[in-house]
Design a protein around this motif. Structure first.
Motif, PDB file in Angstrom:
ATOM      1  N   VAL A   1     -10.700   4.243  -1.964  1.00 57.64           N
ATOM      2  CA  VAL A   1      -9.638   4.228  -2.982  1.00 57.64           C
ATOM      3  C   VAL A   1     -10.186   4.787  -4.291  1.00 57.64           C
ATOM      4  CG1 VAL A   1      -7.931   2.826  -4.184  1.00 57.64           C
ATOM      5  CG2 VAL A   1      -8.617   2.208  -1.859  1.00 57.64           C
TER       6      VAL A   1
ATOM      7  N   HIS B   1      -5.047   0.885  -8.449  1.00 57.07           N
ATOM      8  CA  HIS B   1      -5.450   0.278  -7.174  1.00 57.07           C
ATOM      9  C   HIS B   1      -6.983   0.262  -7.070  1.00 57.07           C
ATOM     10  CE1 HIS B   1      -5.258   0.598  -2.455  1.00 57.07           C
ATOM     11  NE2 HIS B   1      -5.969  -0.423  -2.855  1.00 57.07           N
TER      12      HIS B   1
ATOM     13  N   GLN C   1       1.293   1.172   7.195  1.00 54.92           N
ATOM     14  CA  GLN C   1       2.041   1.755   6.063  1.00 54.92           C
ATOM     15  C   GLN C   1       3.547   1.649   6.302  1.00 54.92           C
ATOM     16  OE1 GLN C   1      -0.257   5.510   6.244  1.00 54.92           O
ATOM     17  NE2 GLN C   1      -0.560   5.244   4.048  1.00 54.92           N
TER      18      GLN C   1
ATOM     19  N   LYS D   1       6.126  -0.503   4.031  1.00 48.99           N
ATOM     20  CA  LYS D   1       7.384   0.046   3.500  1.00 48.99           C
ATOM     21  C   LYS D   1       8.547  -0.902   3.808  1.00 48.99           C
ATOM     22  CE  LYS D   1      10.515   3.943   4.094  1.00 48.99           C
ATOM     23  NZ  LYS D   1      10.722   5.261   4.707  1.00 48.99           N
TER      24      LYS D   1
ATOM     25  N   VAL E   1       3.173  -8.740  -1.930  1.00 49.14           N
ATOM     26  CA  VAL E   1       3.779  -7.499  -1.420  1.00 49.14           C
ATOM     27  C   VAL E   1       2.959  -6.302  -1.888  1.00 49.14           C
ATOM     28  CG1 VAL E   1       5.805  -5.984  -1.624  1.00 49.14           C
ATOM     29  CG2 VAL E   1       6.112  -8.441  -1.224  1.00 49.14           C
ATOM     30  N   LEU E   2       2.603  -6.298  -3.167  1.00 45.94           N
ATOM     31  CA  LEU E   2       1.803  -5.185  -3.700  1.00 45.94           C
ATOM     32  C   LEU E   2       0.446  -5.125  -3.010  1.00 45.94           C
ATOM     33  CD1 LEU E   2       2.601  -5.502  -7.514  1.00 45.94           C
ATOM     34  CD2 LEU E   2       3.545  -3.845  -5.899  1.00 45.94           C
TER      35      LEU E   2
ATOM     36  N   PHE F   1       0.833  -3.462   0.326  1.00 50.87           N
ATOM     37  CA  PHE F   1       0.952  -2.003   0.146  1.00 50.87           C
ATOM     38  C   PHE F   1      -0.424  -1.391  -0.116  1.00 50.87           C
ATOM     39  CE2 PHE F   1       0.877   1.354  -3.057  1.00 50.87           C
ATOM     40  CZ  PHE F   1       1.525   2.371  -2.386  1.00 50.87           C
ATOM     41  N   MET F   2      -1.177  -1.996  -1.026  1.00 51.28           N
ATOM     42  CA  MET F   2      -2.486  -1.430  -1.381  1.00 51.28           C
ATOM     43  C   MET F   2      -3.439  -1.473  -0.190  1.00 51.28           C
ATOM     44  SD  MET F   2      -3.279  -2.544  -5.324  1.00 51.28           S
ATOM     45  CE  MET F   2      -2.728  -4.234  -5.290  1.00 51.28           C
ATOM     46  N   ASP F   3      -3.414  -2.563   0.557  1.00 50.69           N
ATOM     47  CA  ASP F   3      -4.336  -2.665   1.690  1.00 50.69           C
ATOM     48  C   ASP F   3      -4.010  -1.615   2.755  1.00 50.69           C
ATOM     49  OD1 ASP F   3      -5.699  -4.671   0.440  1.00 50.69           O
ATOM     50  OD2 ASP F   3      -4.807  -6.306   1.591  1.00 50.69           O
TER      51      ASP F   3
ATOM     52  N   GLU G   1      -2.659   1.276   2.195  1.00 51.69           N
ATOM     53  CA  GLU G   1      -3.117   2.549   1.634  1.00 51.69           C
ATOM     54  C   GLU G   1      -4.639   2.672   1.747  1.00 51.69           C
ATOM     55  OE1 GLU G   1       0.129   4.238   1.224  1.00 51.69           O
ATOM     56  OE2 GLU G   1      -1.120   5.162  -0.300  1.00 51.69           O
ATOM     57  N   ALA G   2      -5.328   1.591   1.423  1.00 47.85           N
ATOM     58  CA  ALA G   2      -6.800   1.619   1.487  1.00 47.85           C
ATOM     59  C   ALA G   2      -7.269   1.902   2.906  1.00 47.85           C
ATOM     60  CB  ALA G   2      -7.374   0.288   0.992  1.00 47.85           C
ATOM     61  N   TYR G   3      -6.582   1.303   3.872  1.00 46.81           N
ATOM     62  CA  TYR G   3      -6.954   1.539   5.266  1.00 46.81           C
ATOM     63  C   TYR G   3      -6.725   3.014   5.621  1.00 46.81           C
ATOM     64  CZ  TYR G   3      -7.240   1.001  10.327  1.00 46.81           C
ATOM     65  OH  TYR G   3      -7.587   1.143  11.649  1.00 46.81           O
ATOM     66  N   ALA G   4      -5.599   3.553   5.171  1.00 49.97           N
ATOM     67  CA  ALA G   4      -5.314   4.964   5.457  1.00 49.97           C
ATOM     68  C   ALA G   4      -6.384   5.865   4.837  1.00 49.97           C
ATOM     69  CB  ALA G   4      -3.928   5.329   4.933  1.00 49.97           C
ATOM     70  N   LEU G   5      -6.737   5.605   3.590  1.00 49.04           N
ATOM     71  CA  LEU G   5      -7.735   6.450   2.918  1.00 49.04           C
ATOM     72  C   LEU G   5      -9.077   6.355   3.637  1.00 49.04           C
ATOM     73  CD1 LEU G   5      -6.801   5.638  -0.775  1.00 49.04           C
ATOM     74  CD2 LEU G   5      -6.408   7.802   0.419  1.00 49.04           C
TER      75      LEU G   5
END
Lengths: 351, 386
Positions: A253, A274, B256, B260, B281-282, B285-287, B289-293
């Motif tokens: 991140v 983030h 993800q 959503k 909830v946030l 969402f962040m977790d 995203e972090a996994y995707a990255l």
């Protein structure tokens, strides 16, 4: 799509890591503390010799024209070493801000040459770091940016739990300061400074987190109880593994935030926030875990872990509290479009 | 570092999206774990995917794939989950055994098994655990005794996902009875229809029979069905586990898409929620995203010749915890409706969240319990003693 650092980026980070491994060992930190000096002059001279002061300043303004992604590993390395001197704030935030606000000012040339450092205020930070050793201080009044010399200001030191933090409140007479950017112009500059500040704090927190886990793992390999190294016990392993998982999912991140930050859109701002939240949480858990694994030794002044715990604590709210950054993530979540195909979305795609 | 898709990658995404929009069933298929009918509906979907050459886009064209790299795979998965396409009934085959065959199989084995795996004609179950060999997998006792050109399999496997309706299974067997623990094991593929096999379904926490016991009593299979060298089963099995824990089985798009839906659920019930719910909830969402990255970073590294190591264990801990937290947050938002089954007239979307939560609870257990994963992280990443 290629989520890897270039060889050049790795090499630059390696040179900083190498320098800090030689000159910023815990014994060096303790020596500086005993001396009471603001800086380790030998180390600072070596850092200045790296020529990074203008790293993020555009070439046409006399800098190296590098991007945050070129500098993020450097900031991480500074966190890992608990570097006392202001390499990150100076080169990562304050000098680029000065270059944007006052490109023609004589102080910029001196800052780019490494002769002076620049300290920068921001409405998010109630104090100014390293104001006493700076050549010039960028301050904000009513939204405008002013330049003031430390000699023309009254600095009140605000001692921090982190013995290497040098925090000040700064007062000065109106005529002592030089206006460099009006409120209209300054707003965008301060926003960019905030993003860079939060990003590079996140990178430092990442380095601090990894250092805490590394210190604790090394201790757990050496320390014996019940006839075995304590690192062979699952209770110890699981503590450290949990911290390492947090670090592993903060790191990408932070790196993505560095690559995207120059866009300055809804998505890149949320990514920086983030990164700050994730790295802050990783550093908090890792530092507390490291203290716990060291046991009573971890609570002592003699063991080095407390330096990192204190830096993590100090940086956690610097360049924006968790609440501030969570609000910025909320703006992206509730104001942008979501879905698995939008990991790397840009604002114009959402228009 | 280039965090944008190439024109070719964008073109590929558009092609996937177009095909999914034209072909994804408009209403959900019945569960593949609850009935033969649901299972066969999912097999039919696998055939449809294969006709479009979408079964496994990373496989070579000879085996029904498109020869794409892992970034292509991630793009495919993003569009797959975005489209709300059915779960992959053959995930044990395509995500676990498939990559293992690709790495350790002979040309003949690949030609025999991969195309029929891609087409869904052969759906796979896994047969690793035994009653006394769960987290301690090296304690397996099921045996494979060489007899001429055959192996004769005997033993008792348990927690075998999909075994109730699947056609084939891959399992870990002891081929050298004198060897102990990790040695003398081999990975052997066997048809679940072979004489001497009895499959006993096990009802899961949700009442469905997603896994089963397999009793093997002198089951004869050709030696051709051994994957890799005799005695090399543990190493191969660990490679398969790497695929299972890492980016193959649980692609980030899944989480993800769930994040959503969680945001949409929260917005619909925002007035009934406190600030702690918004923070959760946030965080989901962040977790996600972090996994995707993290997976994009891994995929970039692997594409450039890197190898996957113990970070698969790091991923497994992270996605399984994220999945539980995300679904638990959804149930908190649903309040008193959270307990309603899908069949309840007032359930709305609640039943789906409840099913998702129950499924998520298995995540920290399967593919190697998270406690075992944390041991692996501590020992192989951090160098702590065993």
């Amino acid at each position: 799509m290629d989520f890897r650092f270039s060889d050049e980026q790795q090499m630059m980070a390696d040179s900083v890591r190498g320098l800090l491994a030689d000159l910023c060992r815990p014994a060096d930190l303790r020596r500086l503390l005993r001396s009471g000096a603001a800086r380790d002059e030998q180390r600072w001279a070596a850092i200045v010799g790296l020529g990074l002061a203008g790293a993020l300043v555009p070439e046409e303004k006399g800098g190296l024209g590098l991007a945050p992604a070129d500098f993020v590993l450097v900031a991480e390395a500074c966190g890992y070493a608990c570097l006392p001197e202001p390499l990150v704030e100076n080169a990562g935030v304050a000098v680029p801000l000065l270059a944007q606000a006052a490109p023609g000012h004589a102080a910029l040339a001196r800052a780019l040459a490494g002769e002076i450092t620049v300290a920068a205020a921001h409405p998010l930070n109630p104090f100014i770091a390293d104001a006493d050793t700076a050549g010039v201080i960028l301050v904000e009044r009513d939204g405008a940016l002013l330049l003031v010399s430390p000699a023309d200001a009254r600095l009140a030191v605000q001692p921090s739990i982190d013995p290497f933090r040098r925090l000040f409140t700064v007062e000065f007479a109106p005529k002592a300061a030089t206006p460099v950017a009006g409120a209209d112009e300054a707003a965008a500059l301060l926003d960019a400074a905030l993003d860079r500040g939060a990003l590079f704090v996140a990178a430092q927190l990442l380095g601090i987190a990894q250092r805490c886990v590394d210190l604790a793992a090394a201790y757990a390999r050496e320390r014996h109880q019940f006839g075995r190294p304590i690192g062979s016990f699952q209770a110890v392993k699981h503590h450290l593994a949990a911290a390492q998982v947090k670090i592993a999912f903060a790191r990408p991140v932070v790196y993505a935030a560095a690559a995207e930050q120059p866009r300055g859109d809804l998505h890149s701002r949320a990514r920086v926030s983030h990164a700050k939240l994730a790295a802050g949480a990783a550093a908090d858990l890792s530092a507390r875990t490291a203290i716990q694994i060291h046991g009573a030794m971890g609570y002592s002044w003699e063991v080095d872990v407390h330096f990192f715990l204190k830096r993590a604590l100090a940086l956690d709210a610097w360049w924006g509290t968790a609440a501030f950054h969570r609000r910025r993530v909320a703006e992206r979540v509730f104001g942008g479009r979501l879905g698995p195909e939008r990991t790397f979305a840009r604002e114009r795609h959402d228009a | 570092m280039r965090l944008r898709y190439s024109p070719e990658e964008e073109t590929f995404r558009a092609e996937v999206r177009g095909w999914m929009e034209a072909n994804v069933p408009s209403s959900p298929l019945p569960s593949f774990d609850a009935s033969r009918e649901g299972f066969e509906a999912h097999r039919a979907w696998e055939r449809t995917l294969n006709q479009g050459r979408w079964s496994m886009v990373t496989w070579p064209e000879d085996y029904g794939g498109r020869g794409l790299d892992l970034i292509g795979w991630l793009i495919f998965e993003e569009e797959y989950w975005r489209a709300g396409a059915p779960q992959r009934v053959n995930q044990n085959g395509i995500f676990l055994l498939g990559p293992t065959l690709m790495e350790f199989g002979t040309a003949e084995q690949k030609a025999r098994f991969l195309p029929r795996m891609a087409s869904g004609d052969e759906v796979w179950a896994q047969a690793w655990s035994e009653p006394q060999a769960g987290s301690d997998l090296a304690a397996v006792r099921a045996s494979a005794t060489r007899d001429g050109d055959d192996y004769v399999l005997s033993g008792h496997k348990i927690w075998s996902s999909r075994a109730v309706f699947a056609d084939w299974a891959f399992g870990l067997f002891r081929t050298d009875p004198g060897a102990e623990r990790h040695k003398g094991l081999s990975l052997i593929l066997f048809p679940l229809t072979a004489p001497g096999i009895r499959v006993q379904p096990i009802a899961q926490i949700d009442g469905e029979t997603g896994f089963a016991e397999i009793f093997l009593d002198d089951v004869r299979v050709p030696a051709f069905n051994r994957l890799g060298e005799d005695g090399d089963g543990w190493r191969i099995c660990m490679a398969t586990a790497g695929f299972e824990r890492g980016l193959m089985l649980r692609s980030p798009a899944r989480f993800q898409q769930a994040a959503k839906r969680l945001v949409e659920l929260y917005r619909a019930h925002q007035q009934e929620c406190g600030p702690e719910t918004e923070a959760a909830v946030l965080q989901s969402f962040m977790d996600a995203e972090a996994y995707a990255l993290s997976i994009y970073e891994t995929a970039s590294r692997l594409r450039a010749g890197g190898a996957i190591g113990a970070e698969a264990s790091t991923s497994k801990v992270f996605w399984s915890e994220l999945d539980v937290a995300l679904h638990r947050t959804a149930l908190s938002i649903l309040g008193t409706r959270a307990e309603l089954l899908r069949a309840a007239p007032e359930a709305g979307d609640a039943g789906r969240w409840l099913d998702g939560y129950l499924f998520a609870l298995a995540g920290p257990i399967y593919a190697g319990a998270n406690e075992i994963q944390k041991n692996i992280i501590a020992e192989r990443v951090l160098g702590l003693p065993r």
